[in-house]
Design a protein around this motif. Structure first.
Motif, PDB file in Angstrom:
ATOM      1  N   ASN A  69      40.831   6.560   7.275  1.00  0.00           N
ATOM      2  CA  ASN A  69      41.876   7.587   7.331  1.00  0.00           C
ATOM      3  C   ASN A  69      41.666   8.520   8.516  1.00  0.00           C
ATOM      4  N   ARG A  70      40.411   8.848   8.801  1.00  0.00           N
ATOM      5  CA  ARG A  70      40.116   9.775   9.895  1.00  0.00           C
ATOM      6  C   ARG A  70      40.168   9.099  11.262  1.00  0.00           C
ATOM      7  N   THR A  71      39.882   7.806  11.315  1.00  0.00           N
ATOM      8  CA  THR A  71      39.670   7.137  12.594  1.00  0.00           C
ATOM      9  C   THR A  71      40.874   6.351  13.088  1.00  0.00           C
ATOM     10  N   LEU A  72      41.670   5.813  12.165  1.00  0.00           N
ATOM     11  CA  LEU A  72      42.772   4.945  12.570  1.00  0.00           C
ATOM     12  C   LEU A  72      43.950   5.739  13.107  1.00  0.00           C
ATOM     13  N   ASP A  73      44.376   5.400  14.308  1.00  0.00           N
ATOM     14  CA  ASP A  73      45.606   5.923  14.894  1.00  0.00           C
ATOM     15  C   ASP A  73      46.145   4.842  15.826  1.00  0.00           C
ATOM     16  N   PRO A  74      47.356   5.024  16.369  1.00  0.00           N
ATOM     17  CA  PRO A  74      47.946   3.955  17.187  1.00  0.00           C
ATOM     18  C   PRO A  74      47.117   3.552  18.401  1.00  0.00           C
ATOM     19  N   ASN A  75      46.198   4.422  18.838  1.00  0.00           N
ATOM     20  CA  ASN A  75      45.389   4.120  20.022  1.00  0.00           C
ATOM     21  C   ASN A  75      43.949   3.733  19.687  1.00  0.00           C
ATOM     22  N   ALA A  76      43.675   3.498  18.423  1.00  0.00           N
ATOM     23  CA  ALA A  76      42.307   3.181  18.012  1.00  0.00           C
ATOM     24  C   ALA A  76      41.846   1.855  18.628  1.00  0.00           C
ATOM     25  N   SER A  77      40.567   1.770  18.931  1.00  0.00           N
ATOM     26  CA  SER A  77      39.992   0.584  19.571  1.00  0.00           C
ATOM     27  C   SER A  77      39.649  -0.472  18.515  1.00  0.00           C
ATOM     28  N   VAL A  78      40.669  -1.048  17.935  1.00  0.00           N
ATOM     29  CA  VAL A  78      40.468  -2.059  16.904  1.00  0.00           C
ATOM     30  C   VAL A  78      41.638  -3.033  16.941  1.00  0.00           C
ATOM     31  N   ASP A  79      41.321  -4.309  16.765  1.00  0.00           N
ATOM     32  CA  ASP A  79      42.355  -5.338  16.703  1.00  0.00           C
ATOM     33  C   ASP A  79      42.629  -5.791  15.270  1.00  0.00           C
ATOM     34  N   LEU A  80      41.590  -5.794  14.434  1.00  0.00           N
ATOM     35  CA  LEU A  80      41.742  -6.288  13.068  1.00  0.00           C
ATOM     36  C   LEU A  80      40.818  -5.520  12.135  1.00  0.00           C
ATOM     37  N   ILE A  81      41.362  -5.095  10.996  1.00  0.00           N
ATOM     38  CA  ILE A  81      40.592  -4.383   9.973  1.00  0.00           C
ATOM     39  C   ILE A  81      40.308  -5.370   8.849  1.00  0.00           C
ATOM     40  N   ILE A  82      39.038  -5.532   8.510  1.00  0.00           N
ATOM     41  CA  ILE A  82      38.630  -6.514   7.507  1.00  0.00           C
ATOM     42  C   ILE A  82      38.127  -5.785   6.257  1.00  0.00           C
ATOM     43  N   PRO A  83      38.932  -5.730   5.191  1.00  0.00           N
ATOM     44  CA  PRO A  83      38.493  -5.072   3.960  1.00  0.00           C
ATOM     45  C   PRO A  83      37.455  -5.926   3.243  1.00  0.00           C
ATOM     46  N   ALA A  84      36.319  -5.340   2.930  1.00  0.00           N
ATOM     47  CA  ALA A  84      35.264  -6.039   2.188  1.00  0.00           C
ATOM     48  C   ALA A  84      34.661  -5.100   1.155  1.00  0.00           C
ATOM     49  N   ILE A  85      35.506  -4.250   0.580  1.00  0.00           N
ATOM     50  CA  ILE A  85      35.097  -3.326  -0.478  1.00  0.00           C
ATOM     51  C   ILE A  85      36.025  -3.547  -1.675  1.00  0.00           C
ATOM     52  N   PRO A  86      35.552  -3.259  -2.888  1.00  0.00           N
ATOM     53  CA  PRO A  86      36.323  -3.588  -4.098  1.00  0.00           C
ATOM     54  C   PRO A  86      37.413  -2.575  -4.436  1.00  0.00           C
ATOM     55  N   VAL A  87      38.208  -2.203  -3.448  1.00  0.00           N
ATOM     56  CA  VAL A  87      39.361  -1.333  -3.670  1.00  0.00           C
ATOM     57  C   VAL A  87      40.521  -1.900  -2.865  1.00  0.00           C
ATOM     58  N   HIS A  88      41.728  -1.471  -3.210  1.00  0.00           N
ATOM     59  CA  HIS A  88      42.912  -1.893  -2.463  1.00  0.00           C
ATOM     60  C   HIS A  88      43.027  -0.986  -1.241  1.00  0.00           C
ATOM     61  N   VAL A  89      42.487  -1.425  -0.131  1.00  0.00           N
ATOM     62  CA  VAL A  89      42.344  -0.591   1.060  1.00  0.00           C
ATOM     63  C   VAL A  89      43.687  -0.044   1.527  1.00  0.00           C
ATOM     64  N   ALA A  90      44.696  -0.878   1.639  1.00  0.00           N
ATOM     65  CA  ALA A  90      45.995  -0.424   2.144  1.00  0.00           C
ATOM     66  C   ALA A  90      46.580   0.660   1.250  1.00  0.00           C
ATOM     67  N   ALA A  91      46.547   0.459  -0.063  1.00  0.00           N
ATOM     68  CA  ALA A  91      47.113   1.440  -0.986  1.00  0.00           C
ATOM     69  C   ALA A  91      46.357   2.755  -0.929  1.00  0.00           C
ATOM     70  N   GLU A  92      45.021   2.690  -0.888  1.00  0.00           N
ATOM     71  CA  GLU A  92      44.233   3.919  -0.859  1.00  0.00           C
ATOM     72  C   GLU A  92      44.411   4.665   0.468  1.00  0.00           C
ATOM     73  N   TRP A  93      44.530   3.920   1.571  1.00  0.00           N
ATOM     74  CA  TRP A  93      44.769   4.553   2.869  1.00  0.00           C
ATOM     75  C   TRP A  93      46.138   5.232   2.882  1.00  0.00           C
ATOM     76  N   LEU A  94      47.144   4.581   2.322  1.00  0.00           N
ATOM     77  CA  LEU A  94      48.474   5.185   2.248  1.00  0.00           C
ATOM     78  C   LEU A  94      48.446   6.466   1.416  1.00  0.00           C
ATOM     79  N   LYS A  95      47.750   6.444   0.302  1.00  0.00           N
ATOM     80  CA  LYS A  95      47.676   7.631  -0.550  1.00  0.00           C
ATOM     81  C   LYS A  95      47.061   8.812   0.191  1.00  0.00           C
ATOM     82  N   LEU A  96      45.989   8.563   0.946  1.00  0.00           N
ATOM     83  CA  LEU A  96      45.363   9.655   1.694  1.00  0.00           C
ATOM     84  C   LEU A  96      46.303  10.219   2.747  1.00  0.00           C
ATOM     85  N   ASN A  97      47.089   9.354   3.378  1.00  0.00           N
ATOM     86  CA  ASN A  97      48.013   9.815   4.396  1.00  0.00           C
ATOM     87  C   ASN A  97      49.194  10.588   3.820  1.00  0.00           C
TER      88      ASN A  97
END
Length: 239
Positions: A69-97
């Motif tokens: 949530n703190r690091t991702l923005d349109p200019n972030a230096s990342v091509d692919l985010i790989i979820p490997a934790i037992p939570v729904h990453v997209a849903a939890e990231w949306l909730k924080l935003n």
């Protein structure tokens, strides 16, 4: 490796990876990426100390969702985010935003919805796990488009497409595809997360199904957003 882009602007040959989680699946992802993509740069985020090391591997000791949530923005230096934790990453990231502008009300997944989702199983924190498979898939499946590697039979409609077509009462489906990178390793394009945020912001009057899915497996959360009466200063996640 040339980092060309597809029609949606996503890199066709990603080399910059964020892996959320340093457990079994995070370690599998690191090993397979470093083996097959020598030029890869990898950031591994986990609350526990990471034993992963290498000249192009960085370890961050932090909660994966909070860091994303703190690091991702349109200019972030990342091509692919790989979820490997037992939570729904997209849903939890949306909730924080969204939490500064909206009251986020999780919706109970109705039994009638579950029966229309393939092999659906309730999770412990309100989400549901769905799958075309009624067996345990090998962790090195290459996810071929037409034939299941386990059964040898024709594959059903891609799950991310199927979920996007679901008509569940007045529920709006918002599906983020998990793209296969290597056998057993899949991830989310940052632009797809940003697009999902924009869609959620513009359809907050309807109940929503937030889903992340590959061809065979997925996780879904249901929620409704209600705008807060007072708009916080300098908070613009939906602009």
């Amino acid at each position: 490796m040339h980092n060309n882009k597809d029609q949606r602007g996503n890199p066709t040959n990603p080399t910059r990876f964020w892996i959320l989680g340093a457990g079994r699946f995070g370690q599998i992802a690191v090993k397979r990426i470093t083996r097959h993509i020598p030029e890869a740069t990898i950031t591994v985020v986990d609350q526990k100390p990471s034993t992963m090391d290498g000249k192009d591997i960085s370890a961050v000791r932090e909660d994966g969702i909070q860091w994303l949530n703190r690091t991702l923005d349109p200019n972030a230096s990342v091509d692919l985010i790989i979820p490997a934790i037992p939570v729904h990453v997209a849903a939890e990231w949306l909730k924080l935003n969204l939490k500064h502008l909206f009251h986020i009300n999780p919706l109970l997944i109705q039994d009638s919805w579950l029966t229309r989702l393939p092999h659906a199983m309730r999770g412990k924190t309100g989400q549901a796990f769905v799958s075309h498979a009624d067996f345990i898939c090998p962790d090195n499946c290459a996810e071929p488009a037409k034939i299941c590697t386990h059964t040898g039979k024709p594959r059903p409609m891609d799950l991310f497409r199927l979920l996007g077509k679901f008509d569940l009462d007045d529920v709006r489906p918002i599906v983020i595809r998990s793209h296969q990178l290597l056998p057993g390793v899949g991830g989310i394009y940052p632009a797809d997360l940003m697009a999902a945020l924009d869609t959620v912001c513009n359809h907050n009057h309807r109940p929503m199904m937030i889903a992340t899915a590959c061809r065979c497996h997925g996780v879904v959360d249901f929620m409704r957003l209600n705008k807060k009466a007072v708009r916080p200063v300098n908070v613009e996640p939906c602009s």
